[in-house]
Scaffold this motif. Structure first.
Motif, PDB file in Angstrom:
ATOM      1  N   VAL A 109      44.161  39.842  25.066  1.00 28.05           N
ATOM      2  CA  VAL A 109      43.620  39.918  26.422  1.00 28.05           C
ATOM      3  C   VAL A 109      42.482  38.922  26.563  1.00 28.05           C
ATOM      4  CG1 VAL A 109      44.244  42.350  26.651  1.00 28.05           C
ATOM      5  CG2 VAL A 109      41.947  41.734  25.858  1.00 28.05           C
ATOM      6  N   ALA A 110      42.184  38.558  27.798  1.00 28.80           N
ATOM      7  CA  ALA A 110      41.009  37.736  28.091  1.00 28.80           C
ATOM      8  C   ALA A 110      39.902  38.668  28.578  1.00 28.80           C
ATOM      9  CB  ALA A 110      41.333  36.691  29.149  1.00 28.80           C
ATOM     10  N   TYR A 111      38.759  38.608  27.924  1.00 26.34           N
ATOM     11  CA  TYR A 111      37.645  39.484  28.297  1.00 26.34           C
ATOM     12  C   TYR A 111      36.514  38.659  28.905  1.00 26.34           C
ATOM     13  CZ  TYR A 111      33.648  42.589  28.064  1.00 26.34           C
ATOM     14  OH  TYR A 111      32.540  43.330  28.395  1.00 26.34           O
ATOM     15  N   LEU A 112      36.117  39.050  30.108  1.00 27.37           N
ATOM     16  CA  LEU A 112      35.023  38.381  30.808  1.00 27.37           C
ATOM     17  C   LEU A 112      33.706  39.051  30.437  1.00 27.37           C
ATOM     18  CD1 LEU A 112      33.848  36.472  32.958  1.00 27.37           C
ATOM     19  CD2 LEU A 112      34.356  38.238  34.667  1.00 27.37           C
ATOM     20  N   GLN A 113      32.820  38.270  29.810  1.00 29.29           N
ATOM     21  CA  GLN A 113      31.498  38.793  29.463  1.00 29.29           C
ATOM     22  C   GLN A 113      30.549  38.706  30.660  1.00 29.29           C
ATOM     23  OE1 GLN A 113      30.801  37.923  24.932  1.00 29.29           O
ATOM     24  NE2 GLN A 113      31.529  36.034  25.899  1.00 29.29           N
TER      25      GLN A 113
ATOM     26  N   ARG B 251      32.926  30.145  25.611  1.00 27.45           N
ATOM     27  CA  ARG B 251      32.773  31.490  25.053  1.00 27.45           C
ATOM     28  C   ARG B 251      31.524  32.205  25.566  1.00 27.45           C
ATOM     29  NH1 ARG B 251      35.883  33.180  20.923  1.00 27.45           N
ATOM     30  NH2 ARG B 251      34.196  34.491  20.124  1.00 27.45           N
ATOM     31  N   ARG B 252      30.672  31.527  26.300  1.00 27.72           N
ATOM     32  CA  ARG B 252      29.569  32.237  26.956  1.00 27.72           C
ATOM     33  C   ARG B 252      30.092  33.137  28.057  1.00 27.72           C
ATOM     34  NH1 ARG B 252      25.897  27.472  28.988  1.00 27.72           N
ATOM     35  NH2 ARG B 252      28.006  26.737  29.497  1.00 27.72           N
ATOM     36  N   TYR B 253      31.273  32.790  28.585  1.00 25.39           N
ATOM     37  CA  TYR B 253      31.831  33.517  29.716  1.00 25.39           C
ATOM     38  C   TYR B 253      33.020  34.406  29.306  1.00 25.39           C
ATOM     39  CZ  TYR B 253      29.254  29.751  32.046  1.00 25.39           C
ATOM     40  OH  TYR B 253      28.286  28.856  32.431  1.00 25.39           O
ATOM     41  N   TRP B 254      34.000  33.785  28.671  1.00 23.65           N
ATOM     42  CA  TRP B 254      35.249  34.475  28.346  1.00 23.65           C
ATOM     43  C   TRP B 254      35.534  34.397  26.849  1.00 23.65           C
ATOM     44  CZ3 TRP B 254      38.472  36.936  31.862  1.00 23.65           C
ATOM     45  CH2 TRP B 254      38.276  36.654  33.222  1.00 23.65           C
ATOM     46  N   VAL B 255      36.230  35.422  26.349  1.00 28.74           N
ATOM     47  CA  VAL B 255      36.763  35.371  24.989  1.00 28.74           C
ATOM     48  C   VAL B 255      38.166  35.971  24.998  1.00 28.74           C
ATOM     49  CG1 VAL B 255      34.578  35.405  23.744  1.00 28.74           C
ATOM     50  CG2 VAL B 255      35.630  37.572  24.427  1.00 28.74           C
ATOM     51  N   HIS B 256      39.072  35.406  24.194  1.00 30.82           N
ATOM     52  CA  HIS B 256      40.381  36.005  23.974  1.00 30.82           C
ATOM     53  C   HIS B 256      40.248  36.995  22.821  1.00 30.82           C
ATOM     54  CE1 HIS B 256      42.811  33.651  26.706  1.00 30.82           C
ATOM     55  NE2 HIS B 256      42.225  32.552  26.283  1.00 30.82           N
TER      56      HIS B 256
ATOM     57  N   LEU C  22      47.666  31.786  32.585  1.00 31.76           N
ATOM     58  CA  LEU C  22      46.933  31.723  33.844  1.00 31.76           C
ATOM     59  C   LEU C  22      45.807  30.699  33.766  1.00 31.76           C
ATOM     60  CD1 LEU C  22      46.641  35.591  34.407  1.00 31.76           C
ATOM     61  CD2 LEU C  22      48.457  34.056  35.228  1.00 31.76           C
ATOM     62  N   VAL C  23      45.422  30.178  34.922  1.00 32.45           N
ATOM     63  CA  VAL C  23      44.285  29.266  35.008  1.00 32.45           C
ATOM     64  C   VAL C  23      43.056  30.111  35.349  1.00 32.45           C
ATOM     65  CG1 VAL C  23      43.291  27.278  36.181  1.00 32.45           C
ATOM     66  CG2 VAL C  23      45.764  27.371  35.753  1.00 32.45           C
ATOM     67  N   ILE C  24      42.139  30.216  34.398  1.00 31.86           N
ATOM     68  CA  ILE C  24      40.974  31.088  34.536  1.00 31.86           C
ATOM     69  C   ILE C  24      39.706  30.231  34.477  1.00 31.86           C
ATOM     70  CG2 ILE C  24      39.731  33.032  33.548  1.00 31.86           C
ATOM     71  CD1 ILE C  24      42.339  34.008  32.335  1.00 31.86           C
ATOM     72  N   THR C  25      38.902  30.313  35.499  1.00 31.50           N
ATOM     73  CA  THR C  25      37.668  29.525  35.547  1.00 31.50           C
ATOM     74  C   THR C  25      36.760  29.882  34.375  1.00 31.50           C
ATOM     75  OG1 THR C  25      37.761  29.391  37.964  1.00 31.50           O
ATOM     76  CG2 THR C  25      35.625  28.992  36.924  1.00 31.50           C
ATOM     77  N   GLY C  26      36.377  28.885  33.597  1.00 29.18           N
ATOM     78  CA  GLY C  26      35.445  29.079  32.495  1.00 29.18           C
ATOM     79  C   GLY C  26      36.053  29.629  31.226  1.00 29.18           C
ATOM     80  N   ILE C  27      37.398  29.673  31.133  1.00 30.66           N
ATOM     81  CA  ILE C  27      38.043  30.328  30.002  1.00 30.66           C
ATOM     82  C   ILE C  27      37.735  29.651  28.670  1.00 30.66           C
ATOM     83  CG2 ILE C  27      40.175  29.008  30.212  1.00 30.66           C
ATOM     84  CD1 ILE C  27      39.818  32.765  29.267  1.00 30.66           C
TER      85      ILE C  27
END
Length: 307
Positions: free
Chosen positions: A155-159, A139-144, A131-136
């Motif tokens: 999984v992709a985790y949104l902080q 690592r300030r925003y998302w982490v796998h 998927l195309v995820i904004t900010g992926i």
């Protein structure tokens, strides 16, 4: 669902003569009216059913019309072939059904499809990495994060983020039918362990930590197809943290194939979920995958959005 894909591939066991030795064609007519798990069960009844349960005409009737197209994703993988020419040579329709009832991965392992064993309908899963995820990539925003409850083990985790948007696309030849598209989501901080508990992405202790912003504005779900179908809905992400749920984004219909020689009608499906009100941040959300199921079929709790 009873008998699994391994039952389909295994030879039927010898059994008693319960109903006596009826003609194989009569047994085949009975099996044509049953689903794959029941066919495997009846194969143990007597010789006629055992023989009919391996017949090509029985299993071809259970296969989707575009099974040749679907098997194209299998050919060349681990030396597998169908209907001649490969290392295994020609295989029967029962073996084709058994292979397609297992997950068939493609797109570098980021997507997979399989046959729902009872109906022979096609299901599909797309990992968060497809998927195309904004900010992926920040690592300030998302982490796998690894997780054993994901089909793809990640999984992709949104902080935390201001602009939340997840977009994807499917370009595939589905058999005719009506399909539902879901986002598989989980509210709560995931465990970093590959041995996370059965409550879902994270433990009960930390399930609610980090969740914020989803009660301010609803998430908007959209779906559109190349033949003009559209669905738009929205929902607040306010369900109980700590468990997975399928968020229904919409349905689409694939018309019968009339010109593509049994390969299925090509359809491109674009879909998204977004909450882009930049007056506040949001976070504490696991995005696992996108699932496409035949309408009415589901394996987990479904959350229907408001139209």
């Amino acid at each position: 669902m009873g008998a699994g894909a391994s039952d389909l591939a295994a030879p039927a066991e010898a059994a008693g003569s319960g109903l006596g030795d009826m003609p194989e064609l009569c047994a085949g007519e009975v099996l044509l009216r049953l689903g794959a798990p029941d066919i495997c069960r009846l194969a143990r009844l007597n010789r006629a059913f055992r023989s009919a349960a391996g017949a090509d005409f029985v299993w071809e009737a259970k296969l989707p019309e575009n099974y040749g197209y679907l098997m194209g994703f299998v050919r060349g993988s681990a030396g597998e072939d169908v209907e001649g020419g490969g290392k295994r040579g020609a295989v029967g329709k029962k073996e084709v059904y058994a292979r397609l009832a297992k997950a068939v991965r493609f797109d570098d392992g980021k997507r997979e499809f399989w046959l729902e064993k009872s109906t022979g309908m096609v299901c599909m899963a797309l990992s968060s990495k497809s998927l195309v995820i904004t900010g992926i990539d920040d690592r300030r925003y998302w982490v796998h994060m690894p997780n054993t409850e994901s089909r793809f083990q990640s999984v992709a985790y949104l902080q935390q983020i201001w602009w939340f948007e997840v977009v994807g696309e499917i370009d595939f030849r589905f058999p005719a039918g009506t399909y539902s598209l879901y986002f598989r989501l989980h509210l709560g901080k995931p465990s970093s362990s590959r041995h996370a508990g059965r409550r879902g992405c994270g433990s009960e202790k930390n399930a609610g930590s980090g969740i914020h912003g989803w009660d301010r504005k609803p998430v908007r779900f959209q779906l559109s197809t190349s033949d003009g179908q559209n669905a738009v809905s929205q929902r607040y992400l306010d369900d109980e943290p700590g468990s997975w749920a399928l968020y229904h984004a919409g349905d689409f219909v694939v018309a019968p194939d009339t010109e593509e020689h049994g390969q299925g009608r090509p359809v491109r499906v674009k879909f998204s979920m977004a909450q882009i009100d930049c007056t506040h941040t949001k976070g504490g959300l696991c995005v696992d995958s996108v699932l496409v199921y035949p309408r009415g079929f589901r394996t987990e709790r479904v959350v229907d959005a408001q139209r």
